[in-house]
Every structure is written in structure tokens, then in C-alpha cells.
Design a protein around this motif. Structure first.
Motif, PDB file in Angstrom:
ATOM      1  N   LEU A  57       0.182  -3.015  -9.127  1.00 32.65           N
ATOM      2  CA  LEU A  57       0.413  -1.741  -8.444  1.00 32.65           C
ATOM      3  C   LEU A  57       0.900  -0.641  -9.393  1.00 32.65           C
ATOM      4  CD1 LEU A  57       2.049  -2.932  -5.106  1.00 32.65           C
ATOM      5  CD2 LEU A  57      -0.272  -2.065  -5.465  1.00 32.65           C
ATOM      6  N   TRP A  58       1.444  -1.028 -10.524  1.00 30.01           N
ATOM      7  CA  TRP A  58       1.918  -0.047 -11.507  1.00 30.01           C
ATOM      8  C   TRP A  58       0.776   0.843 -12.018  1.00 30.01           C
ATOM      9  CZ3 TRP A  58      -0.274  -0.339 -16.315  1.00 30.01           C
ATOM     10  CH2 TRP A  58      -0.939  -1.529 -16.628  1.00 30.01           C
ATOM     11  N   LEU A  59      -0.466   0.390 -11.852  1.00 30.57           N
ATOM     12  CA  LEU A  59      -1.613   1.206 -12.279  1.00 30.57           C
ATOM     13  C   LEU A  59      -1.764   2.476 -11.439  1.00 30.57           C
ATOM     14  CD1 LEU A  59      -4.200  -1.597 -13.020  1.00 30.57           C
ATOM     15  CD2 LEU A  59      -3.183  -0.020 -14.681  1.00 30.57           C
ATOM     16  N   ILE A  60      -1.270   2.453 -10.205  1.00 34.62           N
ATOM     17  CA  ILE A  60      -1.356   3.648  -9.362  1.00 34.62           C
ATOM     18  C   ILE A  60      -0.468   4.765  -9.909  1.00 34.62           C
ATOM     19  CG2 ILE A  60      -0.841   4.596  -7.063  1.00 34.62           C
ATOM     20  CD1 ILE A  60      -1.994   1.962  -5.920  1.00 34.62           C
ATOM     21  N   PRO A  61       0.835   4.538 -10.144  1.00 38.05           N
ATOM     22  CA  PRO A  61       1.619   5.640 -10.716  1.00 38.05           C
ATOM     23  C   PRO A  61       1.174   6.025 -12.126  1.00 38.05           C
ATOM     24  CG  PRO A  61       2.976   3.659 -10.480  1.00 38.05           C
ATOM     25  CD  PRO A  61       1.676   3.391  -9.787  1.00 38.05           C
ATOM     26  N   GLU A  85       0.807  -1.222   0.000  1.00 37.00           N
ATOM     27  CA  GLU A  85       0.000   0.000   0.000  1.00 37.00           C
ATOM     28  C   GLU A  85       0.841   1.274   0.000  1.00 37.00           C
ATOM     29  OE1 GLU A  85      -1.017  -2.569   2.100  1.00 37.00           O
ATOM     30  OE2 GLU A  85      -2.776  -3.109   0.932  1.00 37.00           O
ATOM     31  N   ALA A  86       2.152   1.168   0.138  1.00 34.75           N
ATOM     32  CA  ALA A  86       3.012   2.352   0.229  1.00 34.75           C
ATOM     33  C   ALA A  86       2.882   3.242  -1.008  1.00 34.75           C
ATOM     34  CB  ALA A  86       4.466   1.941   0.453  1.00 34.75           C
ATOM     35  N   ILE A  87       2.802   2.656  -2.173  1.00 28.36           N
ATOM     36  CA  ILE A  87       2.660   3.452  -3.394  1.00 28.36           C
ATOM     37  C   ILE A  87       1.339   4.220  -3.379  1.00 28.36           C
ATOM     38  CG2 ILE A  87       1.720   1.511  -4.738  1.00 28.36           C
ATOM     39  CD1 ILE A  87       3.946   4.264  -6.175  1.00 28.36           C
ATOM     40  N   MET A  88       0.303   3.608  -2.843  1.00 26.50           N
ATOM     41  CA  MET A  88      -0.982   4.287  -2.731  1.00 26.50           C
ATOM     42  C   MET A  88      -0.875   5.452  -1.738  1.00 26.50           C
ATOM     43  SD  MET A  88      -4.693   2.885  -1.433  1.00 26.50           S
ATOM     44  CE  MET A  88      -4.095   2.636   0.214  1.00 26.50           C
ATOM     45  N   PHE A  89      -0.228   5.230  -0.593  1.00 28.10           N
ATOM     46  CA  PHE A  89      -0.048   6.307   0.385  1.00 28.10           C
ATOM     47  C   PHE A  89       0.688   7.484  -0.246  1.00 28.10           C
ATOM     48  CE2 PHE A  89       0.173   2.845   3.870  1.00 28.10           C
ATOM     49  CZ  PHE A  89      -1.202   2.784   3.944  1.00 28.10           C
ATOM     50  N   PHE A  90       1.743   7.175  -0.983  1.00 29.14           N
ATOM     51  CA  PHE A  90       2.552   8.233  -1.595  1.00 29.14           C
ATOM     52  C   PHE A  90       1.737   9.022  -2.625  1.00 29.14           C
ATOM     53  CE2 PHE A  90       6.256   9.418  -4.487  1.00 29.14           C
ATOM     54  CZ  PHE A  90       6.551  10.553  -3.759  1.00 29.14           C
ATOM     55  N   ALA A  91       0.965   8.319  -3.417  1.00 27.84           N
ATOM     56  CA  ALA A  91       0.152   8.997  -4.434  1.00 27.84           C
ATOM     57  C   ALA A  91      -0.928   9.862  -3.782  1.00 27.84           C
ATOM     58  CB  ALA A  91      -0.473   7.966  -5.376  1.00 27.84           C
ATOM     59  N   ILE A  92      -1.543   9.369  -2.725  1.00 30.40           N
ATOM     60  CA  ILE A  92      -2.569  10.154  -2.027  1.00 30.40           C
ATOM     61  C   ILE A  92      -1.947  11.398  -1.392  1.00 30.40           C
ATOM     62  CG2 ILE A  92      -4.152  10.163  -0.051  1.00 30.40           C
ATOM     63  CD1 ILE A  92      -4.780   7.204  -0.760  1.00 30.40           C
ATOM     64  N   LEU A  97      -8.826   3.139  -6.340  1.00 30.85           N
ATOM     65  CA  LEU A  97      -8.014   2.235  -7.162  1.00 30.85           C
ATOM     66  C   LEU A  97      -7.237   1.277  -6.264  1.00 30.85           C
ATOM     67  CD1 LEU A  97      -7.045   1.495 -10.023  1.00 30.85           C
ATOM     68  CD2 LEU A  97      -5.270   3.243  -9.758  1.00 30.85           C
ATOM     69  N   GLY A  98      -6.676   1.808  -5.189  1.00 34.24           N
ATOM     70  CA  GLY A  98      -5.910   0.982  -4.258  1.00 34.24           C
ATOM     71  C   GLY A  98      -6.737  -0.108  -3.605  1.00 34.24           C
ATOM     72  N   PHE A  99      -8.025   0.150  -3.399  1.00 36.60           N
ATOM     73  CA  PHE A  99      -8.902  -0.865  -2.824  1.00 36.60           C
ATOM     74  C   PHE A  99      -9.035  -2.088  -3.729  1.00 36.60           C
ATOM     75  CE2 PHE A  99     -11.448   2.453  -0.260  1.00 36.60           C
ATOM     76  CZ  PHE A  99     -10.720   2.179   0.897  1.00 36.60           C
ATOM     77  N   TYR A 100      -8.916  -1.880  -5.027  1.00 35.90           N
ATOM     78  CA  TYR A 100      -9.198  -2.946  -5.982  1.00 35.90           C
ATOM     79  C   TYR A 100      -7.962  -3.599  -6.589  1.00 35.90           C
ATOM     80  CZ  TYR A 100     -13.889  -1.265  -5.419  1.00 35.90           C
ATOM     81  OH  TYR A 100     -15.095  -0.893  -4.870  1.00 35.90           O
ATOM     82  N   LEU A 101      -6.792  -3.098  -6.279  1.00 40.87           N
ATOM     83  CA  LEU A 101      -5.586  -3.660  -6.879  1.00 40.87           C
ATOM     84  C   LEU A 101      -4.958  -4.721  -5.998  1.00 40.87           C
ATOM     85  CD1 LEU A 101      -3.808  -0.505  -8.321  1.00 40.87           C
ATOM     86  CD2 LEU A 101      -5.231  -2.157  -9.521  1.00 40.87           C
TER      87      LEU A 101
END
Length: 182
Positions: A153-157, A105-112, A144-148
Motif C-alpha cells: 500500500l505504500w506505493l499509493i502515497p 482501501e482507505a489510503i486509496m480513497f484518501f489519495a483519490i 493502482l489500488g486495483f492491483y495492490l
């Protein structure tokens, strides 16, 4: 009325911070590539952190390229932009916690965190696109993070790149309108 004039001058001189946002697109592009590589999640997160070190020098270059005054000297609110940007660093303990406790989830935290930190720039540049896109970015990335799962995870960046480009286009429109008025 004077404060609005000062903020609009910041908007035009600094071109709504578009140089910094273009740098963010480059950095999130690198992060997308990192998250496509066959590496462990922990390694990806560490490389993601290292990539952020490119932000300031890249932003200076991009600001020069688009002929934006990133220092905003001579304006009473010029230093505030630097403080607003540094405020994002205060949220990094959340990111470090994510890397240590919840690495996927770190990538999601960073994006948020990145998306949310744009909100005060709406006031700084007197630009509604920041007010609208900051919560849209944060919420879109959260959902998005809920569903990945860990493999996608590359979909977040990649989503960050798309959302940043929408913000940039909208800010260019805002900048042009203000430049004509001034």
C-alpha cells in the motif's frame, strides 16, 4: 475579460498554490513512511489522519518560503480558495467509511479525494495543469489500488508524491508564463 485578469493575478500572487502543494508532498512523504512501518493497517490509517493536521501550518511555512501570498487579500476571489480547500473535508465521510469498512482501501480513497479536489483550482488559478492532473491523479491511484495488496500500500502515497511533483513543475511553468505577461 476582467475575470480572467483577476484569476491570473491570483495565479501570480499565490504562485498557483505551490506552497500548499509542496506541503502535500511533505505530508504524503510522511504517509509513505507510515505505510512502510510494520504496523497494522488500522494504525497506519489513524496516523495518516493525524498527519493531515500538519497541512495548514506547513502550508503557511511553505508559502512563505516560496514567497507566495496564500491569503490573497485584496482580490475579489481571494476567499474562494479557502472554500475550495475546505470542500475536501466534505468528502471525509468516504474516508472514514473506508477506514471502518475497508481499511486497506482507505489510503486509496484518501489519495483519490486529494487528487480530485484539485480540479476546481484549474478555474480558480486559470491553470490548465489542475484540470489535467486532477483526473490523472484520481484515475492513476484507482487503477493502482486495483492491483495492490495490503503489503504494498505504500506505493499509493509514493505515487501521490510523484504525481504532485509533476503537477508542481507544470504549475511553476504556468506561473512563470503569467508572471512575464503581467
Amino acid at each position: 475579460m476582467e475575470l480572467t485578469k483577476i484569476r491570473n493575478e491570483l495565479s501570480v500572487k499565490g504562485k498557483n498554490g505551490i506552497g500548499f502543494l509542496l506541503s502535500a508532498v511533505v505530508i504524503w512523504s510522511i504517509i509513505t513512511i507510515i505505510f512502510l512501518l510494520p504496523l497494522g493497517t488500522y494504525q497506519k490509517n489513524i496516523y495518516m489522519l493525524f498527519t493531515t493536521g500538519l497541512m495548514f501550518p506547513l502550508s503557511i511555512g511553505m508559502s512563505t518560503l516560496v514567497r507566495a501570498d496564500w491569503r490573497l487579500q485584496g482580490n475579489q476571489l481571494g476567499d474562494l480558495g479557502l472554500f475550495l480547500n475546505l470542500a475536501q473535508v466534505i468528502y471525509f465521510p468516504i474516508l472514514f467509511w473506508g477506514i471502518a469498512r475497508s481499511p486497506t482501501e482507505a489510503i486509496m480513497f484518501f489519495a483519490i479525494i486529494t487528487g480530485a479536489h484539485f480540479f476546481p483550482y484549474g478555474w480558480f488559478y486559470n491553470a490548465k495543469p489542475f484540470y489535467v492532473m486532477a483526473p490523472i491523479i484520481s484515475l492513476a491511484i484507482m487503477f493502482l489500488g486495483f492491483y495492490l495488496n495490503g503489503e504494498s500500500l505504500w506505493l499509493i502515497p509514493l505515487s501521490m508524491i510523484i504525481l504532485l511533483l509533476v503537477l508542481i513543475v507544470w504549475l511553476i511553468t504556468d506561473y512563470k508564463r503569467k508572471a512575464e505577461e503581467i
